[in-house]
Design a protein around this motif. Structure first.
Motif, PDB file in Angstrom:
ATOM      1  N   LEU A 142       0.780  -1.239   0.042  1.00 28.24           N
ATOM      2  CA  LEU A 142       0.103   0.051   0.040  1.00 28.24           C
ATOM      3  C   LEU A 142       0.890   1.215   0.081  1.00 28.24           C
ATOM      4  CD1 LEU A 142      -2.990  -0.784   2.634  1.00 28.24           C
ATOM      5  CD2 LEU A 142      -2.979  -1.080   0.066  1.00 28.24           C
ATOM      6  N   LEU A 143       2.060   1.125   0.490  1.00 30.25           N
ATOM      7  CA  LEU A 143       3.054   2.419   0.722  1.00 30.25           C
ATOM      8  C   LEU A 143       3.866   2.295  -0.458  1.00 30.25           C
ATOM      9  CD1 LEU A 143       3.458   4.324   3.002  1.00 30.25           C
ATOM     10  CD2 LEU A 143       5.218   2.924   3.626  1.00 30.25           C
ATOM     11  N   MET A 144       4.586   1.195  -1.025  1.00 25.37           N
ATOM     12  CA  MET A 144       5.589   1.157  -1.786  1.00 25.37           C
ATOM     13  C   MET A 144       5.174   0.879  -3.274  1.00 25.37           C
ATOM     14  SD  MET A 144       8.427   2.007  -0.219  1.00 25.37           S
ATOM     15  CE  MET A 144       8.816   2.402   1.290  1.00 25.37           C
ATOM     16  N   VAL A 145       4.071   0.088  -3.511  1.00 28.25           N
ATOM     17  CA  VAL A 145       3.584  -0.213  -4.836  1.00 28.25           C
ATOM     18  C   VAL A 145       2.374   0.795  -5.230  1.00 28.25           C
ATOM     19  CG1 VAL A 145       2.646  -1.936  -6.200  1.00 28.25           C
ATOM     20  CG2 VAL A 145       4.425  -2.562  -4.403  1.00 28.25           C
ATOM     21  N   LEU A 146       1.325   0.785  -4.439  1.00 29.70           N
ATOM     22  CA  LEU A 146       0.360   1.704  -4.607  1.00 29.70           C
ATOM     23  C   LEU A 146       0.539   2.927  -3.634  1.00 29.70           C
ATOM     24  CD1 LEU A 146      -2.653  -0.678  -4.584  1.00 29.70           C
ATOM     25  CD2 LEU A 146      -1.128  -0.302  -6.392  1.00 29.70           C
ATOM     26  N   THR A 147      -0.299   3.970  -3.901  1.00 33.33           N
ATOM     27  CA  THR A 147      -0.298   5.184  -2.915  1.00 33.33           C
ATOM     28  C   THR A 147      -1.512   5.169  -2.316  1.00 33.33           C
ATOM     29  OG1 THR A 147      -0.275   6.416  -5.023  1.00 33.33           O
ATOM     30  CG2 THR A 147       1.887   6.502  -3.783  1.00 33.33           C
ATOM     31  N   THR A 148      -1.745   5.176  -1.150  1.00 35.11           N
ATOM     32  CA  THR A 148      -2.867   4.794  -0.326  1.00 35.11           C
ATOM     33  C   THR A 148      -2.746   5.941   0.890  1.00 35.11           C
ATOM     34  OG1 THR A 148      -2.803   2.608  -0.701  1.00 35.11           O
ATOM     35  CG2 THR A 148      -4.692   3.264   0.664  1.00 35.11           C
ATOM     36  N   SER A 149      -3.739   6.463   1.016  1.00 29.71           N
ATOM     37  CA  SER A 149      -3.831   7.438   2.392  1.00 29.71           C
ATOM     38  C   SER A 149      -3.374   6.817   3.654  1.00 29.71           C
ATOM     39  CB  SER A 149      -5.151   8.257   2.273  1.00 29.71           C
ATOM     40  OG  SER A 149      -6.048   7.580   2.595  1.00 29.71           O
ATOM     41  N   VAL A 150      -2.969   7.588   4.774  1.00 23.46           N
ATOM     42  CA  VAL A 150      -2.494   7.043   5.936  1.00 23.46           C
ATOM     43  C   VAL A 150      -3.511   6.380   6.526  1.00 23.46           C
ATOM     44  CG1 VAL A 150      -1.528   7.575   7.953  1.00 23.46           C
ATOM     45  CG2 VAL A 150      -0.843   9.097   6.014  1.00 23.46           C
ATOM     46  N   GLU A 151      -4.889   6.887   6.563  1.00 25.66           N
ATOM     47  CA  GLU A 151      -5.780   6.395   7.518  1.00 25.66           C
ATOM     48  C   GLU A 151      -6.429   5.239   6.774  1.00 25.66           C
ATOM     49  OE1 GLU A 151      -7.403   9.910   5.991  1.00 25.66           O
ATOM     50  OE2 GLU A 151      -5.091  10.149   6.634  1.00 25.66           O
ATOM     51  N   GLU A 152      -6.356   5.075   5.454  1.00 23.04           N
ATOM     52  CA  GLU A 152      -7.044   4.132   4.562  1.00 23.04           C
ATOM     53  C   GLU A 152      -5.985   2.851   4.729  1.00 23.04           C
ATOM     54  OE1 GLU A 152      -9.135   4.451   1.647  1.00 23.04           O
ATOM     55  OE2 GLU A 152      -9.085   2.441   1.204  1.00 23.04           O
ATOM     56  N   ARG A 153      -4.962   3.200   4.754  1.00 21.55           N
ATOM     57  CA  ARG A 153      -3.789   2.167   4.982  1.00 21.55           C
ATOM     58  C   ARG A 153      -3.540   1.615   6.264  1.00 21.55           C
ATOM     59  NH1 ARG A 153       0.730   5.433   3.300  1.00 21.55           N
ATOM     60  NH2 ARG A 153       1.736   5.556   5.400  1.00 21.55           N
ATOM     61  N   LYS A 154      -3.849   2.186   7.200  1.00 17.38           N
ATOM     62  CA  LYS A 154      -3.940   1.791   8.578  1.00 17.38           C
ATOM     63  C   LYS A 154      -5.324   0.733   8.883  1.00 17.38           C
ATOM     64  CE  LYS A 154      -3.413   2.967  13.354  1.00 17.38           C
ATOM     65  NZ  LYS A 154      -3.430   4.069  14.543  1.00 17.38           N
ATOM     66  N   LYS A 155      -6.448   1.326   8.390  1.00 16.49           N
ATOM     67  CA  LYS A 155      -7.437   0.708   8.475  1.00 16.49           C
ATOM     68  C   LYS A 155      -7.363  -0.763   7.728  1.00 16.49           C
ATOM     69  CE  LYS A 155     -12.439   1.457   7.183  1.00 16.49           C
ATOM     70  NZ  LYS A 155     -12.489   1.311   5.460  1.00 16.49           N
ATOM     71  N   ARG A 156      -6.753  -0.640   6.548  1.00 19.11           N
ATOM     72  CA  ARG A 156      -6.802  -1.979   5.717  1.00 19.11           C
ATOM     73  C   ARG A 156      -5.888  -2.960   6.461  1.00 19.11           C
ATOM     74  NH1 ARG A 156     -10.012  -4.896   2.540  1.00 19.11           N
ATOM     75  NH2 ARG A 156      -8.246  -6.030   0.918  1.00 19.11           N
TER      76      ARG A 156
END
Ligand SMILES: Nc1ncnc2c1ncn2[C@@H]1O[C@H](COP(=O)(O)OP(=O)(O)OP(=O)(O)O)[C@@H](O)[C@H]1O
Ligand SMILES: [Mg+2]
Lengths: 234, 412
Positions: A110-124
């Motif tokens: 989610l961080l290095m391949v896609l770009t996802t928002s911080v909250e979304e990332r954490k939630k997922r």
């Protein structure tokens, strides 16, 4: 709506003088949210085929469409982007990144391949940690957890981007029977929850039994397709 | 939370001993270069300061051809009063010039009524001379730190040899440019410590005494020494003066004057060039050390992590990101080694200064070494180390980013 359609895939390797036909005219179609297994003796071409489906390799000839994309026409970079957003991978040796914690390993795509928002990332990530039952192991490094736990983390990593397709080449080969069974069950549950298609290869007859569609490969060709009773695909 | 720097640092920590060894190598290199650069640079600047501020001045102006025959101190090559006036006008108009001092240089005989020997003398206006070469008063070890009419400051060696003391009356005999010999009595008012280099063993008398001794009808000047406000502007001011005075032509339309910065007048310039060259080679060695050690470590890192690279690549990490992972790792390694080196280097230079190391330079004894690290040097050396680290990790990183994921994953 077909997720994968392969037509007459051929793959030959040249090792010096010897030409090896790893795949010899393989055709099939796979529908979304299937649970598919490729089985066959060693050297029958399972890994070769999964590499093609995973856009890691190109066939010598044939056609391959995945999620309405002609993946064979993608270049290196485009393939990487396609893999990142459409395909999850589970490896035989788990292949977690040793310097990242369980949490960070799952977060990585989610961080290095896609770009996802911080909250979304954490939630997922937390959601997946919960599903694979690794919440209390989240801050451990891969060398601090067992093989089964590693593979569960790897399953979470493969699914964190919500891919259409997850490929697993012998995902249970390095696990004991009980753990292997649990990992397969976990994969099945994920298919049910997220409608993700799983394709895995295996030697293990017990694990094969869990698949809903079973293709048998021999010498680079599909010699049998079995659909488990109760499944409506044909 | 993860990011590329965190991954790089963790990977470096994974092989602690190797990271430590490589970082120490870089640290040692940086310390060595820093200490060398600061000590040799300070030594050099101090020596240049000694030479320019006690004898030569920053720049000298002469009649064309004077410097070529300076050994003879030819009175025939002096500048006439109206030439000097024009030169002084040019110099006074130049804002970068702090002070200047006209000198009459000549050779004569020094006699204490018992013995006679040779002496080289400068006739100067004391205020102007002291302003132009401010270390001159500090060289006067005995007697007054001033010079009045009828007084002479004599070099130490001559004083020792001739047994001359402060207050003694001596006679200076000199031949003027017409060949007539004249003598004049002087009172020894000061004894001058010698310094290396041209003019380092000359005596001083008042310019008006020199005019009288040499029976000049009008004042003729051998050289004008110039001091700049800012020594760093030496080259700029030199070329500016050169351009200005090149317009001063003689009857044959040839330039009448010449300009020489201290570099052209003192052999120490060549020593200072040698020091620069040495510094340069030591910097090259540092670059080689950093380049080879970082490259070595990064090649190993890539080789050890082939399967990891395969995994990252398979799950969709773009090649450019894999490249930056390894480049950042090399960067961090160079950065750590460099910064620790900077700190240790500064501490060592501080200790050197605390120890008040003394050294001798030619006739000058007991100079204290005051080393200083220039911010520019510190930045340049650190930047070089970091840039070289990045360059060194580029090739292994490129290799990693171009790896075929299947082959990488199959690697055992
Ligand atoms: N890079 C390669 N170069 C040459 N031959 C290869 C290469 N990769 C695979 N092969 C050959 O292609 C054939 C199929 O190999 P593949 O790895 O796909 O088999 P597999 O079904 O995955 O076997 P296993 O169950 O042992 O993993 C084999 O004969 C193998 O030797
Ligand atoms: Mg295989």
């Amino acid at each position: 709506m077909t997720l994968i359609s392969a037509v007459n895939l051929e793959k030959t390797y040249q090792a010096g003088e010897v030409i090896v036909k790893a795949l010899d005219g393989v055709s099939f179609e796979i529908e979304p949210s299937s649970f598919v297994s490729f089985v066959g003796p060693s050297g029958s071409g399972k890994t070769t085929l999964l590499n093609l489906i995973g856009c890691l390799d190109k066939p010598t000839s044939g056609e391959l469409r995945i999620a309405d994309t002609e993946v064979l026409s993608l270049n290196r970079r485009e393939s990487a982007l396609f893999r990142g957003s459409n395909i999850g991978f589970i490896f035989q040796d788990f292949n977690l990144i040793p310097v990242l914690t369980v949490y960070e390993n799952i977060e990585y795509p989610l961080l290095m391949v896609l770009t996802t928002s911080v909250e979304e990332r954490k939630k997922r990530v937390l959601e997946l940690l919960e599903i694979v039952g690794m919440k209390d192991q989240r801050d451990k490094y891969p060398d601090q957890i067992s093989g089964g736990q590693k593979q569960r983390a790897a399953v979470a990593r493969a699914l964190v981007t919500n891919p259409k397709l997850v490929l697993a080449d012998e995902p249970t080969a390095n696990l004991d029977k009980h753990t292997a069974y649990m990992v397969i069950e976990l994969m099945k549950k994920m298919r049910d929850d997220f409608k993700t298609t799983f394709i895995f290869s295996t030697h293990d007859p017990k694990v094969v039994g869990e698949a809903e569609i079973i293709y048998t490969l021999d010498d680079g060709t599909i010699i049998n397709k079995a659909i488990k009773a109760g499944k409506k695909h044909d | 939370m993860i990011n590329l720097f965190k991954i790089a640092i963790r990977n470096l920590m994974r092989y602690k001993r190797r990271t430590l060894l490589t970082a120490s190598l870089i640290t040692i290199g940086v310390v060595f270069v820093l200490v060398f650069v600061s000590v040799s640079g300070s030594f050099k600047n101090m020596m240049i300061g000694q030479i320019t501020d006690s004898v030569i001045g920053h720049i000298q102006l002469h009649r064309k051809g004077y410097v070529a025959s300076i050994e003879n101190l030819p009175l025939t090559m002096n500048m006439k009063a109206n030439s000097v006036k024009r030169l002084e006008k040019i110099i006074s108009d130049e804002p970068q010039i702090e002070a200047f001092s006209p000198r009459i240089k000549f050779g004569g005989m020094f006699s204490n009524f018992a013995e006679t020997t040779n002496i080289r003398l400068n006739g100067v206006y004391p205020e102007k001379e002291f302003a132009t070469v401010p270390l001159l008063p500090s060289r006067i070890t005995k007697g007054e730190k001033s010079l009045n009419l009828g007084e002479i400051i004599i070099p130490e060696l001559l004083a020792n040899g001739m047994n001359a003391k402060i207050g003694d009356t001596v006679v200076i005999v000199a031949t003027n440019q017409n060949g007539s010999v004249n003598g004049k009595q002087f009172k020894v008012s000061g004894i001058l410590e010698s310094v290396s280099g041209p003019g380092g063993r000359d005596g001083y008398i008042h310019l008006e005494d020199a005019v009288e001794l040499l029976r000049m009808e009008e004042i003729e000047i051998s050289e004008i020494a110039v001091r700049l406000k800012n020594f760093d502007k030496l080259d700029i001011v030199t070329s500016k003066l050169e351009e200005l005075i090149s317009k001063e032509l003689n009857k044959n339309d040839k330039p009448m004057f010449e300009v020489h910065p201290w570099k052209k007048l003192s052999p120490f310039y060549h020593i200072s060039r040698m020091i620069d060259l040495l510094t340069f080679f030591i910097k090259i060695m540092l670059i080689a050390i950093v380049l080879i050690s970082i490259m070595n470590v990064m090649i190993m890192a890539v080789y050890e992590r082939i399967r990891e690279i395969g995994t990252l690549s398979a799950i969709g990490t773009l090649p450019s990101r894999i490249l930056s992972m390894f480049v950042i790792e090399g960067f961090c390694l160079g950065f750590i080694g460099g910064v620790i080196g900077d700190i240790i280097g500064i501490v060592i230079v501080f200790i050197i200064n605390m120890a008040k190391i003394k050294f001798d330079f030619g006739m000058q004894k007991g100079l204290t070494l005051v080393a200083s690290i220039h911010q520019g040097d510190l930045l340049a050396i650190s930047a070089t180390v970091i840039i070289v680290s990045v360059i060194a990790s580029l090739q292994p990183a490129l290799k990693a980013s171009r790896m075929n994921p299947i082959e990488a994953l199959r690697h055992v």
